[in-house]
Design a protein around this motif. Sequence first.
Motif, mmCIF file in Angstrom:
data_model
loop_
_atom_site.group_PDB
_atom_site.id
_atom_site.type_symbol
_atom_site.label_atom_id
_atom_site.label_comp_id
_atom_site.label_asym_id
_atom_site.label_seq_id
_atom_site.Cartn_x
_atom_site.Cartn_y
_atom_site.Cartn_z
ATOM 1 N N ALA A 90 1.385 -1.203 0.246
ATOM 2 C CA ALA A 90 0.190 0.188 0.306
ATOM 3 C C ALA A 90 0.709 1.074 0.118
ATOM 4 O O ALA A 90 2.082 1.827 0.794
ATOM 5 C CB ALA A 90 -1.049 0.159 1.230
ATOM 6 N N LEU A 120 -4.148 -4.579 -4.018
ATOM 7 C CA LEU A 120 -4.356 -4.605 -3.391
ATOM 8 C C LEU A 120 -5.097 -5.859 -2.283
ATOM 9 O O LEU A 120 -6.571 -5.592 -1.841
ATOM 10 C CB LEU A 120 -4.942 -2.882 -2.489
ATOM 11 C CG LEU A 120 -4.224 -2.792 -0.812
ATOM 12 C CD1 LEU A 120 -3.119 -2.902 -0.770
ATOM 13 C CD2 LEU A 120 -4.883 -1.138 -0.846
ATOM 14 N N LEU A 142 -7.350 1.878 -1.803
ATOM 15 C CA LEU A 142 -6.523 1.759 -0.285
ATOM 16 C C LEU A 142 -7.905 2.959 -0.093
ATOM 17 O O LEU A 142 -7.144 1.374 1.323
ATOM 18 C CB LEU A 142 -5.123 2.520 -0.706
ATOM 19 C CG LEU A 142 -4.934 2.999 0.701
ATOM 20 C CD1 LEU A 142 -3.980 1.123 0.708
ATOM 21 C CD2 LEU A 142 -3.428 3.364 0.695
ATOM 22 N N GLY A 162 -9.421 -0.484 1.000
ATOM 23 C CA GLY A 162 -9.115 -1.830 1.903
ATOM 24 C C GLY A 162 -8.932 -1.062 3.297
ATOM 25 O O GLY A 162 -9.557 -2.289 3.529
ATOM 26 N N CYS A 163 -8.927 0.308 3.586
ATOM 27 C CA CYS A 163 -9.062 0.474 4.586
ATOM 28 C C CYS A 163 -10.315 0.118 5.471
ATOM 29 O O CYS A 163 -10.985 -0.552 6.724
ATOM 30 C CB CYS A 163 -7.917 1.889 4.744
ATOM 31 S SG CYS A 163 -6.261 1.449 4.856
HETATM 32 O O1 LIG Z 1 -4.032 -1.235 6.395
HETATM 33 C C1 LIG Z 1 -3.361 -0.920 5.549
HETATM 34 O O2 LIG Z 1 -1.960 0.101 5.321
HETATM 35 C C2 LIG Z 1 -3.685 -1.975 3.765
HETATM 36 C C3 LIG Z 1 -3.846 -1.078 2.896
HETATM 37 C C4 LIG Z 1 -5.210 -1.329 2.845
HETATM 38 C C5 LIG Z 1 -5.624 -2.196 4.302
HETATM 39 N N1 LIG Z 1 -4.399 -2.661 4.167
#
Ligand SMILES: O=C(O)[C@@H]1CCC=N1
Length: 255
Positions: free
Chosen positions: A95, A117, A161, A164-165
């Motif tokens: 990431a 990702l 991204l 993803g979080c």
């Molecule tokens: O937290 C993170 O850095 C990674 C990116 C998206 C999910 N996990």
Amino acid sequence: MGTPALGMLGVGHLATYTVKGLRNGGDTRRIILSPRNAQAASLLAEQCQCEVAGSNQAVVDGSEIIVLAVRPESLAQLLEGLIFRPGQRVISVMAGVSLQQLRQYPALQAVTLVRALPPASVEVGAGPVPLFPADETVVTLFGAMGKVIVLESEALFDVALAHGCLHGWSYFLVQQLIDWSREQGMSKEAARQMVVHSIGSALALAESRPELDYGDIGNGIATPGTFTLKGIEQIRAANGLQAWCDAMETVSKPE
Ligand SMILES: O=C(O)[C@@H]1CCC=N1
């Protein structure tokens, strides 16, 4: 030509659930793991029929597709002295490291670079897997373990991204609601089932009606005089919805 072999440089959490997701999705290709994290590599090799290479260079030499799954701060050291074949496919799942930053490493100058990702849920075949740029080979590879979503630009990949979080944040939201329910005296099982099914069934209903926005369904429920309206007004007044978008904003703008 057989199915391209896959090499994993880095055997941490992300690499582990990605390999499990591929195997659970029926992918039987050769998978070669880097040896540095010896304990994790041998465990994963045993669980998922992978090989542990003698060196990182052996991972690269034996694979058509290589996944870079180390922490960004370890990347320079990993790439030091590694030699890739021109045109070899390298997928970065790190990431916040841009294609331009990756290209600055001499080792990566002639490879085909793709960013992806995978979230932890690919282990059970359920994750969205954002990808940039489009690459049929990688779409096919990761299609075994989730819904691959090809973004049109790297800027949009950075937006993904944040999603993803969001995946990660969801666990905290659900746990907080379960904890509150338990504090009211509900059993652990009832609390978990009530929270999970309240949210899960809302998603199921909305996804059965793609012609409707989520907001339309919400407004149809939160009509004047309802408890739902009273509660959502309180959440809005406490910045409880906007706070999520504010966090998305923060994490989608690396640096
Ligand atoms: O937290 C993170 O850095 C990674 C990116 C998206 C999910 N996990």
